[in-house]
Design an enzyme around this catalytic site. Structure first.
Site, PDB file in Angstrom:
ATOM      1  N   TYR A   1       8.786 -15.976   6.446  1.00  0.00           N
ATOM      2  CA  TYR A   1       8.105 -15.538   7.514  1.00  0.00           C
ATOM      3  C   TYR A   1       7.066 -16.673   7.868  1.00  0.00           C
ATOM      4  O   TYR A   1       6.236 -17.313   7.175  1.00  0.00           O
ATOM      5  CB  TYR A   1       7.325 -14.256   6.983  1.00  0.00           C
ATOM      6  CG  TYR A   1       8.056 -13.178   6.839  1.00  0.00           C
ATOM      7  CD1 TYR A   1       9.129 -12.668   7.939  1.00  0.00           C
ATOM      8  CD2 TYR A   1       7.852 -12.414   5.760  1.00  0.00           C
ATOM      9  CE1 TYR A   1       9.866 -11.346   7.717  1.00  0.00           C
ATOM     10  CE2 TYR A   1       8.736 -11.354   5.465  1.00  0.00           C
ATOM     11  CZ  TYR A   1       9.707 -10.578   6.422  1.00  0.00           C
ATOM     12  OH  TYR A   1      10.428  -9.775   6.151  1.00  0.00           O
TER      13      TYR A   1
ATOM     14  N   LYS B   1      -7.222  -0.204 -20.829  1.00  0.00           N
ATOM     15  CA  LYS B   1      -7.200   0.162 -19.342  1.00  0.00           C
ATOM     16  C   LYS B   1      -6.507  -0.483 -18.691  1.00  0.00           C
ATOM     17  O   LYS B   1      -5.577  -1.696 -18.991  1.00  0.00           O
ATOM     18  CB  LYS B   1      -8.798   0.097 -18.899  1.00  0.00           C
ATOM     19  CG  LYS B   1      -9.112  -1.430 -18.740  1.00  0.00           C
ATOM     20  CD  LYS B   1     -10.601  -1.717 -18.167  1.00  0.00           C
ATOM     21  CE  LYS B   1     -11.004  -3.103 -17.966  1.00  0.00           C
ATOM     22  NZ  LYS B   1     -12.209  -3.288 -17.178  1.00  0.00           N
TER      23      LYS B   1
END
Length: 390
Positions: A276, A44
């Site tokens: 940042y 999956k």
């Protein structure tokens, strides 16, 4: 994007190298842990980020008799790629592609009567018996039929089977705490699963497979193996329970190595802010390396300031915030050339961090670290010793 060449034949921005020989060895090791049961390789979420089709083929080569997916779309993609044999999917919503799945000979899981009725209707439409597995909720509290509703689901499934519309191929459930050996819920779920299976069989269900064992149960709970074990993260060489053992303790090897090519190396003075918010400021004159992957590629922003990276044979740490497309490491005055390899994680035997190291840095689990690596990062299927006869 996929490749089969040696991992360093092309100067890619970033790459996730997938060692299919390690995956095959992991499947063989898991089969040895559960020698009396068949093995399902769960692929999956694009095989937990490793590439579903390639990993499914490798798992089959190593003896996996079943493939498992969450969504029907994932299962149908395996069929479209030409993968034969037993395939099961379990995450359905109303109106899903039941007819396509039934026609493709995919085992569909149902947890309640609404899903069973949609599977039955699809079988009638396409004129093919649906292969249906009934899921019992033995205590996880997600999908699965509650014990109080089990008699109704079993009765309706047997009625549809008698009409020639379905075959009940499996009875199954899922553990909540198998990664915590000794947790009281484990034996409680196992006992309830046995009760619910016994009831269904007493009513006339003759399943091909009964299964409840996931990766941790496969490795630590032999009484849970029944006819089939469902192995997910362990196939990819990651321990499902780091507190119990490392991959090596279980005979497993991590399959993915994530790396990038340094985009820039530069000198900066002391007191220079990095990324940042300037959450990192250089403590002295140093060199910075720009690693051109970020949270858009699946590098967790939660690992800002903590994520480990191997550059030039030394562990470095993410300096400041992880941005969307890039992050910075403080190289401490070292001067690797632009294009030098920065390894975020791998098996660990080359000195590099592992996915488990990143999981600790980000406050999550290694499952998430590998699964979240995005589609901008090419999967490179490497040629390895097993394929060369070594």
């Amino acid at each position: 994007m996929t490749e089969t060449a040696h991992p360093r034949t092309a100067p890619l921005r970033a790459r996730a190298e997938i060692d299919l020989a390690a995956l095959r060895a992991n499947v063989r090791a898991l089969r040895a842990h559960a020698p009396t049961a068949d093995l399902m390789a769960v692929v999956k979420s694009d095989a937990y980020g490793h590439g579903a089709v390639e990993c499914a083929r490798a798992a089959r080569e190593a003896g996996a008799t079943w493939l498992g997916t969450a969504t029907p779309e994932e299962a149908l993609a395996l069929r479209a790629a030409g993968l034969p044999g037993r395939v099961m999917c379990w995450l359905w919503t109303p109106g899903g592609p039941w007819a396509e799945a039934v026609e493709a000979d995919i085992d569909v899981s149902v947890s309640g009567t609404w899903a069973l009725r949609e599977a039955v209707a699809a079988a009638g439409t396409v004129g093919v018996r649906a292969r249906v597995q009934l899921k019992a909720d033995t205590g996880l509290g997600r999908a699965g039929c509650q014990p109080a509703d089990w008699p109704e689901l079993v009765a309706e499934a047997l009625a549809a089977e008698a009409r020639g519309l379905i075959t009940v191929t499996g009875l199954w459930s899922h553990f909540a705490c198998a990664d915590e050996p000794g947790h009281p819920s484990i034996q409680a779920q196992l006992a309830l699963f046995r009760e619910m299976v016994s009831y269904a069989e007493a009513q006339g269900v003759r399943p091909e497979v009964r299964h409840i064992a996931n990766s941790p149960a496969t490795l630590t709970l032999p009484e849970s193996h029944f006819d089939l074990v469902r192995t997910g993260i362990a196939v990819y060489g990651i321990s499902p329970s780091p507190e119990v053992g490392t991959p090596a303790d279980f005979g497993l090897r991590p399959v993915m190595t994530l790396s990038a090519s340094l985009a820039l190396v530069k000198h900066v003075p002391a007191g220079h802010g990095v990324s940042y918010g300037h959450h990192y400021v250089t403590p002295g004159e140093t060199t910075l390396g720009l690693v051109p992957v970020g949270y858009a590629d699946g590098v967790p922003r939660h690992a800002s300031g903590t994520g480990p990276v191997l550059v030039g044979g030394k562990w470095r740490t993410v300096a400041g915030r992880v941005a969307m497309d890039q992050f910075v490491v403080d190289l401490g005055g070292d001067e690797p050339e632009p294009g030098a390899r920065a390894v975020l994680f791998g098996p660990g035997d080359g000195g590099e961090p592992t996915a488990e190291d990143w999981a600790r840095a980000a406050g999550t689990i290694a499952y998430e670290i590998v699964t979240r690596i995005g589609t901008r990062v090419p999967r490179v299927y490497v040629k390895v010793k097993e394929e060369q006869g070594g």
